[in-house]
Structures are given as structure tokens and as C-alpha cells.
Motif scaffolding. Structure first.
Motif, mmCIF file in Angstrom:
data_model
loop_
_atom_site.group_PDB
_atom_site.id
_atom_site.type_symbol
_atom_site.label_atom_id
_atom_site.label_comp_id
_atom_site.label_asym_id
_atom_site.label_seq_id
_atom_site.Cartn_x
_atom_site.Cartn_y
_atom_site.Cartn_z
ATOM 1 N N UNK A 169 32.009 40.787 41.711
ATOM 2 C CA UNK A 169 33.295 40.915 41.584
ATOM 3 C C UNK A 169 33.219 41.947 40.309
ATOM 4 N N UNK A 170 33.984 43.214 40.420
ATOM 5 C CA UNK A 170 33.937 43.993 39.118
ATOM 6 C C UNK A 170 35.283 44.004 38.701
ATOM 7 N N UNK A 171 35.287 43.834 37.653
ATOM 8 C CA UNK A 171 36.615 43.945 36.850
ATOM 9 C C UNK A 171 37.066 42.384 36.335
ATOM 10 N N UNK A 172 37.730 42.213 35.017
ATOM 11 C CA UNK A 172 38.315 40.877 34.651
ATOM 12 C C UNK A 172 39.499 41.074 34.276
ATOM 13 N N UNK A 173 40.691 41.757 35.143
ATOM 14 C CA UNK A 173 41.927 41.494 34.878
ATOM 15 C C UNK A 173 42.267 40.101 35.514
ATOM 16 N N UNK A 174 43.524 40.040 35.518
ATOM 17 C CA UNK A 174 44.151 38.613 36.145
ATOM 18 C C UNK A 174 43.571 38.543 37.562
ATOM 19 N N UNK A 175 43.660 39.632 38.345
ATOM 20 C CA UNK A 175 43.291 39.631 39.860
ATOM 21 C C UNK A 175 41.643 39.405 39.627
ATOM 22 N N UNK A 176 41.032 39.905 39.014
ATOM 23 C CA UNK A 176 39.728 39.904 39.012
ATOM 24 C C UNK A 176 39.039 38.248 38.729
ATOM 25 N N UNK A 177 39.924 37.792 37.782
ATOM 26 C CA UNK A 177 39.599 36.465 37.207
ATOM 27 C C UNK A 177 40.129 35.348 38.185
ATOM 28 N N UNK A 178 41.134 35.672 39.133
ATOM 29 C CA UNK A 178 41.534 34.783 40.012
ATOM 30 C C UNK A 178 40.592 34.823 41.205
ATOM 31 N N UNK A 179 40.350 36.039 41.620
ATOM 32 C CA UNK A 179 39.455 36.116 42.846
ATOM 33 C C UNK A 179 38.158 35.521 42.604
#
Length: 541
Positions: free
Chosen positions: A190-200
Motif C-alpha cells: 500500500x503506497x501512501x499513509x493518509x486516512x485511506x491508506x491507513x484504513x486499507x
């Protein structure tokens, strides 16, 4: 005759815009391209081009009391943090209560919005729509409210990752992600640690053989709940705390906050440590991310350097092999192709907007764009206030400052955010939650007068200043005053408690209460006598 206003989109901003039009004596006509209300929050199994898309398990990061409409609290039995299906229930209750559905034309797409030839005098717009049967129709409106959302254009920067085309597995954007089933037993990056990245990443870590979360800059991570298990935003977003933070040096605030979060889980130890200070950018809200790292099911990684087939090489030189899939949580762009290109400024298609609502270049302020902001708080109350102001401007009840003044305000706002967000287009979207709400509320004439409230109604004044900055505060007085606002403020914590009171726990009896009070008092006397004796012992020796 009432002025006719086109509302484009029937999501959270569109629904409240319809209601605000009705409140100001305007005639709203809403065009919604899908077959239902809800916009972003309407889950669909397959993503549709130019529309928002969410995954099945999405849960809001803001509590129900902070994100609801200001004159319509969420039902007290709703959980404090709702999922997408529950928020859809809320939208339907809201639409039914205020009779909004009859103003919506479903499966109708807006093709173009253009100024009429006599716009400088009339302020009118020509709107071309296409219905479900392909019939094109031209309408004339006195105003336009754009509520089309800005999570519609996924950014997929494939060129940033050399060799990604050699990966034999799947590559998708989070916009396309729906559930973890296709990734069962696989190895996923998973690339990217915004809220969506963290959730996914957290969700995948429960289904995949191994999940890797790659981030260039890291992030500060905090849960939805804080002390005593209370909602984060209701504790942190208060006027008193906002004033206190304003008085303290920013460097000291960063130090306090970072120390507090590192007490919960050491961000450096967990591989989360970001390059930015905590107040410079939005935090990631995630209850489970540190726990999944602790279990080893989720592995933090630096930025991806390159792909070599199913092998991924990271910036620190580490290598992971047999990667089956990559999910890019790399954010969104926005565009409104139906609007005149003259409203955009620069090659990036940015919209220059006063208070993130009104294009200052228009001769007549009869078009507004709502919800096009990013804030460290809930967007719905801000969008509602935007709609209240915009409808009053279109109705001629409020007036905007001269163009020169609006331009200066826009430049000042962008300049203030450039340090944290170097991209001007992104910097323009950022707003400080409570100051922004108050700025719009002052324009409408509904900003609460704290000193007056403390004198006239101390119970409410105390809660408005020291308690959560809930939306009901903006219905206490002025245009759109709601008689239930005071009671909603007084009972907001009751609605927090209601959905959790599912197991009766007996209150202590008066006998046991007095027994323990007496016991504790006796213990205090005994300890005091022991302390006196101890001091005498020390003096004697």
C-alpha cells in the motif's frame, strides 16, 4: 417570483444547499447524476468515472455530534462514529424531515454552466443537462451552487515508480478498492499513509499473507477516542482550547502534542515518524494501525524506489519479493468540467475562491462552490454554513466585499499555508476549523457571542466556550435560528452516552457509597497520623 437556483449534486453539501435555498425563499432545482442521494457516502460495488467512490468498511473519523447538520442532530441511538450505511440513513431522515427529495432530479447530468449574455445585469446562468434517456435540456437560473465533491479524480503517479509496468500483479488506486477479498493470502504493498491508506492497510493486514505500508514522509497517528474513551474531536475541538493554543508558541505546542502521542506509541520505534511537525499537516486518524504493526501483520516501509517484476526495492535498500498487488493511496485532484474555464486560474485548473466559496472574478456573485475545503475537522458543518451564506448572497440579503479585497484575502490565506503545503492548489484548500466556521458564521450573522451567552445563559455559554464546538452553536441566534439549539447543546453528551448504554450497570447504593467515603476518610486520617509520627521520628534521630 422566487429566484431559481441550480444545485449540482445531492450529497452532504447538496442536501443542505437545497434546504438553505428553501429557508431563504429561493426555489432550488437539484441535479444528481446518480440514482440516489448521499454522494461520497453512497457505496457501490464498482467505481464510476467522475464520481466519488468508497470502500465497503469505511467509517467516519468525526463523531456524530460534530458532523451533523446544525438543526438536525443524529438520532441518539446512532453510534458515535458511523459507517457509510448509517450516514446514508441520516441523510434520508434529513431529506424526509425537510421535504427535500421533491426538488431533486436523479440520473440527470449537468453538461455545462454558462453565463447568460446579460449576466452583468441579471446574474443569470444557462445550465444544460442530460437526463437518463439522453434528452438534453437548457435551463435558466438566477444562481448556481456547485456541490459535486472533490474526491472524483484519483491521482495515479505511475511515473514516480520506475519499473512498475513490469509488475505482473494488479495496480489500483484506493478509489477502486472495495474490500479485502481479492487479496486473501497475497502480499500487497500500500503506497501512501493518509486516512485511506491507513484504513486499507489495516484491513488488508487481516486478510493478506503480508501487508507493507510505504510512505515518503511518515505521519502522526492518533485514535478516534481519547481520555476515558470519549470522542477525540469533542474533547479537542473547543473554543477554549483553540484560544489556549493561539496564546502558546507553536514550537511548544508541537513539543507537547508530539510527546503526548509518542507516550501512546513511539512513532520512531513503529516506523511512523514523519518529517513534519504535528501541527503542520493533518494527522492520520486510525485506532488499529499501531496494533497491526506491533503484531507484525503490517510492515512499515519507506518510499518505493523501483519495481523489478514482482520485486519491490525501497529507498533504504530493503527488498520485498513476490508482491502480488499494489494499491496507490496517493490522493485526489478535483475538476468541474461543466464550469466556464475562465473561473480557473493557472494551468493546474485551480479555482480562485474567496473564503473557498465565491469566484471573485464574477461581476455578479450568483455562483458558489461548496465543500471544496480540507480541514482538521468535519466538513459537513462548514459546508452547511457555506450554503447558508451563499444562499443569502444570491437572495441579495448579504453582499461581498470589493474584488480587490477578496483577492487580497485569498492571497493571504494561501500564503499562510504554503509552508506546510508547498503546492499552491493544495494550500488554497486548507482551513483552520473553528476560525473558518466563525468567519463564515459572522458573514451570516450567526456567530455565537460568548460573553453575552455567559452573562445571559451561563449553562449554554459555559458549554459553548469550554465544550465541543458542535454545529448547534450556529443556530442559537440570527438568521435561521432554531428553537431546539439550546437543548441540543445541553444534551449533546447524553447522545454520546446513549448508544453505549447497552448493559445495565447498577449504581452504588447509598449505604455502600457512605461506607467507602467513610473508609477513605478514615484511611486519610491514619496516613496523616503516620506521617506526623514519621516526622517526629526523623526529628528525634
Amino acid at each position: 417570483m422566487a429566484k431559481r437556483v441550480a444545485v449540482i449534486g445531492a450529497g452532504s453539501s447538496g442536501l443542505t444547499s437545497i434546504k438553505c435555498c428553501l429557508d431563504e425563499g429561493l426555489e432550488p432545482v437539484c441535479f444528481e447524476s446518480s440514482d440516489d442521494i448521499g454522494g461520497l457516502w453512497k457505496f457501490k460495488e464498482q467505481p464510476e468515472a467522475d464520481r466519488c467512490s468508497i470502500y465497503r468498511s469505511v467509517i467516519v473519523n468525526t463523531s456524530k455530534e460534530m458532523m451533523c447538520y446544525s438543526d438536525f442532530p443524529m438520532p441518539d441511538h446512532f453510534p458515535n462514529f458511523v459507517n457509510n450505511s448509517t450516514i446514508m440513513q441520516y441523510f434520508r431522515l434529513y431529506a424526509e424531515h425537510f421535504s427535500l427529495l421533491k426538488h431533486i432530479h436523479f440520473q440527470t447530468t449537468v453538461r455545462s454552466v454558462r453565463q447568460r449574455p446579460d449576466f452583468s445585469n441579471s446574474g443569470q446562468w444557462e445550465v444544460v443537462t442530460v437526463d437518463r434517456d439522453g434528452r438534453e435540456e437548457t435551463h435558466v437560473f438566477d444562481g448556481v451552487l456547485v456541490c459535486a465533491g472533490h474526491f472524483t479524480q484519483p491521482i495515479k503517479p505511475l511515473s514516480d515508480f520506475p519499473g512498475i509496468d513490469t509488475l505482473p500483479g494488479t495496480i489500483i488506486h484506493s478509489w477502486e478498492y472495495k474490500n479485502p477479498d481479492p487479496y486473501l493470502g497475497k502480499r500487497v504493498v500500500v503506497v501512501g499513509i493518509g486516512n485511506s491508506g491507513g484504513d486499507i492497510a489495516v484491513e488488508l493486514s487481516r486478510a493478506c499473507e503480508k501487508t507493507f505500508l510505504s510512505t515518503r514522509k511518515g505521519a502522526w497517528v492518533i485514535g478516534r477516542v481519547v481520555d476515558r474513551g470519549l470522542p477525540l474531536d469533542m474533547i479537542m475541538m473547543t473554543r477554549a482550547r483553540d484560544l489556549f493554543y493561539w496564546l502558546l508558541p507553536r514550537a511548544l505546542l508541537n513539543l507537547i502534542w508530539e510527546r503526548s502521542l509518542n507516550q501512546r506509541h513511539d512513532h520512531k520505534l513503529y516506523g511512523l515518524q514523519p518529517v513534519h511537525r504535528i501541527l503542520d499537516q493533518r494527522v492520520v486518524i486510525n485506532d488499529d494501525l499501531p496494533g497491526r504493526i506491533l503484531l507484525g501483520e503490517l510492515v512499515m516501509k519507506p518510499n518505493v524506489q523501483r519495481f523489478q517484476g514482482s520485486t519491490v526495492v525501497f529507498d533504504d535498500g530493503t527488498v520485498e519479493e513476490k508482491i502480488d498487488a499494489v494499491i496507490l493511496c496517493t490522493g485526489y485532484d478535483y475538476r468541474f468540467p461543466f464550469l466556464p474555464t475562465s473561473l480557473s486560474s493557472g494551468s493546474d485548473g485551480d479555482l480562485k475562491l474567496y473564503r473557498r466559496i465565491f469566484p471573485p472574478s464574477l461581476e455578479r456573485p450568483t455562483l458558489a462552490i461548496l465543500g471544496l475545503i480540507q480541514t482538521k475537522g468535519p466538513i459537513m458543518p462548514a459546508a452547511e454554513l457555506q450554503a447558508r451564506w451563499a444562499t443569502r448572497v444570491i437572495a441579495g440579503l448579504n453582499h461581498l466585499p470589493p474584488t480587490e479585497n477578496m483577492d487580497k484575502t485569498i492571497e493571504k490565506d494561501v500564503r499562510a499555508n504554503l509552508k506546510s503545503y508547498p503546492c499552491p492548489k493544495l494550500a488554497a484548500l486548507q482551513v483552520d476549523h473553528i476560525p473558518y466556521l466563525d468567519a463564515i458564521a459572522k458573514e451570516v450573522g450567526v456567530c455565537p457571542n460568548i460573553a453575552w451567552l455567559l452573562l445571559r445563559d451561563p449553562a449554554v455559554g459555559f458549554r459553548v466556550f469550554f465544550g465541543p464546538c458542535s454545529p448547534y452553536q450556529f443556530r442559537l441566534n440570527g438568521p435561521g435560528h432554531w428553537s431546539g439549539a439550546r437543548q441540543a447543546i445541553l444534551t449533546q453528551w447524553d447522545r454520546v452516552a446513549k448508544p453505549m448504554k447497552t448493559r445495565p450497570i447498577p449504581e452504588p447504593s447509598s449505604f455502600s457509597l457512605f461506607f467507602w467515603l467513610g473508609l477513605s476518610g478514615g484511611a486519610a486520617v491514619i496516613f496523616a497520623l503516620m506521617a506526623i509520627r514519621f516526622h517526629k521520628y526523623i526529628d528525634m534521630h
